[in-house]
Design a protein around this motif. Structure first.
Motif, PDB file in Angstrom:
ATOM      1  N   TYR A  15     -32.157  -9.807 -25.800  1.00 31.50           N
ATOM      2  CA  TYR A  15     -31.351 -10.850 -26.779  1.00 31.50           C
ATOM      3  C   TYR A  15     -29.901 -10.547 -26.892  1.00 31.50           C
ATOM      4  O   TYR A  15     -29.089 -11.522 -26.918  1.00 31.50           O
ATOM      5  N   ALA A  16     -29.605  -9.275 -26.761  1.00 27.43           N
ATOM      6  CA  ALA A  16     -27.838  -9.055 -26.850  1.00 27.43           C
ATOM      7  C   ALA A  16     -27.136  -9.501 -25.822  1.00 27.43           C
ATOM      8  O   ALA A  16     -25.936  -9.993 -26.121  1.00 27.43           O
ATOM      9  N   THR A  19     -26.359 -13.397 -26.499  1.00 24.46           N
ATOM     10  CA  THR A  19     -25.554 -13.576 -27.710  1.00 24.46           C
ATOM     11  C   THR A  19     -24.310 -13.890 -27.172  1.00 24.46           C
ATOM     12  O   THR A  19     -23.573 -13.238 -26.414  1.00 24.46           O
ATOM     13  N   THR A  20     -23.521 -15.001 -27.823  1.00 29.61           N
ATOM     14  CA  THR A  20     -22.439 -15.561 -27.330  1.00 29.61           C
ATOM     15  C   THR A  20     -21.368 -15.682 -28.602  1.00 29.61           C
ATOM     16  O   THR A  20     -20.437 -16.353 -28.406  1.00 29.61           O
ATOM     17  N   TYR A  21     -21.635 -15.179 -29.633  1.00 28.96           N
ATOM     18  CA  TYR A  21     -21.008 -15.376 -30.893  1.00 28.96           C
ATOM     19  C   TYR A  21     -19.547 -14.711 -30.809  1.00 28.96           C
ATOM     20  O   TYR A  21     -19.420 -13.629 -30.327  1.00 28.96           O
ATOM     21  N   SER A  29     -23.583 -18.254 -30.142  1.00 26.16           N
ATOM     22  CA  SER A  29     -25.029 -18.054 -30.386  1.00 26.16           C
ATOM     23  C   SER A  29     -25.303 -16.774 -31.013  1.00 26.16           C
ATOM     24  O   SER A  29     -24.699 -15.675 -30.569  1.00 26.16           O
ATOM     25  N   ILE A  30     -26.245 -16.399 -32.076  1.00 17.57           N
ATOM     26  CA  ILE A  30     -26.436 -15.336 -32.496  1.00 17.57           C
ATOM     27  C   ILE A  30     -28.059 -15.079 -32.666  1.00 17.57           C
ATOM     28  O   ILE A  30     -28.938 -15.979 -32.364  1.00 17.57           O
ATOM     29  N   VAL A  31     -28.522 -13.811 -32.696  1.00 12.43           N
ATOM     30  CA  VAL A  31     -29.941 -13.528 -32.684  1.00 12.43           C
ATOM     31  C   VAL A  31     -30.195 -13.863 -34.287  1.00 12.43           C
ATOM     32  O   VAL A  31     -29.636 -13.482 -34.953  1.00 12.43           O
ATOM     33  N   SER A  91     -27.596  -9.009 -33.409  1.00 11.56           N
ATOM     34  CA  SER A  91     -26.298  -9.746 -33.143  1.00 11.56           C
ATOM     35  C   SER A  91     -24.988  -8.922 -32.713  1.00 11.56           C
ATOM     36  O   SER A  91     -24.097  -9.246 -31.973  1.00 11.56           O
ATOM     37  N   GLY A  94     -24.747  -7.456 -29.436  1.00 12.87           N
ATOM     38  CA  GLY A  94     -24.332  -8.650 -28.436  1.00 12.87           C
ATOM     39  C   GLY A  94     -22.942  -8.751 -28.506  1.00 12.87           C
ATOM     40  O   GLY A  94     -22.094  -8.779 -27.598  1.00 12.87           O
ATOM     41  N   ARG A  98     -20.370  -8.206 -25.405  1.00 11.50           N
ATOM     42  CA  ARG A  98     -19.606  -9.156 -25.060  1.00 11.50           C
ATOM     43  C   ARG A  98     -18.194  -8.813 -24.927  1.00 11.50           C
ATOM     44  O   ARG A  98     -16.953  -9.465 -24.144  1.00 11.50           O
ATOM     45  N   LEU A 236     -32.582 -17.164 -30.553  1.00 11.44           N
ATOM     46  CA  LEU A 236     -31.052 -17.446 -30.574  1.00 11.44           C
ATOM     47  C   LEU A 236     -30.751 -18.827 -31.225  1.00 11.44           C
ATOM     48  O   LEU A 236     -31.671 -19.710 -30.939  1.00 11.44           O
TER      49      LEU A 236
END
Length: 248
Positions: A15-16, A19-21, A29-31, A91, A94, A98, A236
């Motif tokens: 999931y991390a 994550t594109t937040y 996007s977040i978890v 998140s 992530g 990122r 997500l």
């Protein structure tokens, strides 16, 4: 043939990485965690979410409410219930990834808070040893006193910890500065190289960083003896689909 067991640390990494937040732009996007409450308890749940956000006991003020029969991540909200999507603390992992910071998830547990200051982890479940989210397990065992922390500044809250290499410390500092002006408010404490954080050991040449569990507001709802069902790390979601809890 049954699929192989997937331990939580593997799920976190999956999931991390998705994550594109971007905290600066408040987009991506977040978890999220998905909770179900009785629709009759919705106003109470909203008041708790607001209090948790004001008290700094939640990851973020972002929230999404789902009416009965609405579908999300393969789940249909049952009649008589309302779904609540909130930011999951994964998140944060992530966001670090990122920004080019590799992180190692360690585990989730209970942190003792005294006068609004974290003291130590009193319970810890390592991610590599469980297939169920540790905070979900601990919340179900009624080990929290989140409401006391919100009202009095002392008690037990849900939190988790990860570690990063000490060479990334300046970059982590930049990320934390960036987060300070965003919807994210979940960093609990940052350690020193080679030094245990809140009683949890870290690897040589690594630094621990603890974050508030995203399920703390939900634990506070349960502490009030209201029915609630929580699924941590449900999936997500794009933050554009969410609103600020203070707007309710």
């Amino acid at each position: 043939m049954n699929p192989p067991l997937k331990f939580v640390n593997n799920k976190i990494e999956d999931y991390a990485l998705q994550t594109t937040y971007d905290p600066a732009k408040n987009e991506g996007s977040i978890v999220y965690n998905l909770s179900l409450v009785k629709t009759g308890d919705l106003e109470f749940a909203i008041s708790v979410l607001k209090d948790a956000n004001r008290s700094g006991i939640s990851m973020s003020g972002l929230v999404k409410f789902l009416e009965p029969e609405k579908k999300i991540s393969g789940l249909t909200i049952p009649p008589g219930c309302t779904g609540i999507c909130t930011m999951c603390s994964i998140s944060f992992d992530g966001i670090l990834i990122r920004h080019g910071i590799p992180v190692r998830p360690i585990g989730g547990g209970i942190v003792e808070i005294e006068n609004r200051t974290p003291v130590r982890f009193t319970h810890m479940i390592l991610y590599e040893h469980t297939t169920i989210d540790p905070l979900q397990v601990l919340m179900s065992q009624k080990t929290t006193s989140v409401t006391d922390v919100m009202r009095k500044g002392s008690g037990n809250i849900l939190a988790n910890i990860r570690e990063f290499h000490m060479e990334a410390e300046p970059l982590v500092g930049q990320v934390l500065d960036e987060l300070s002006g965003s919807n994210f408010s979940g960093v609990l404490d940052v350690g020193m190289p080679n030094v245990p954080l809140l009683g949890v050991p870290v690897s040589p040449q690594f630094i621990g960083i603890a974050a508030i569990g995203g399920t703390n507001p939900l634990a506070a709802i349960r502490e009030a003896d209201r029915w609630i069902q929580v699924q941590a790390m449900k999936g997500l979601i794009d933050v554009s689909e969410m609103d600020e809890i203070r707007d309710y």
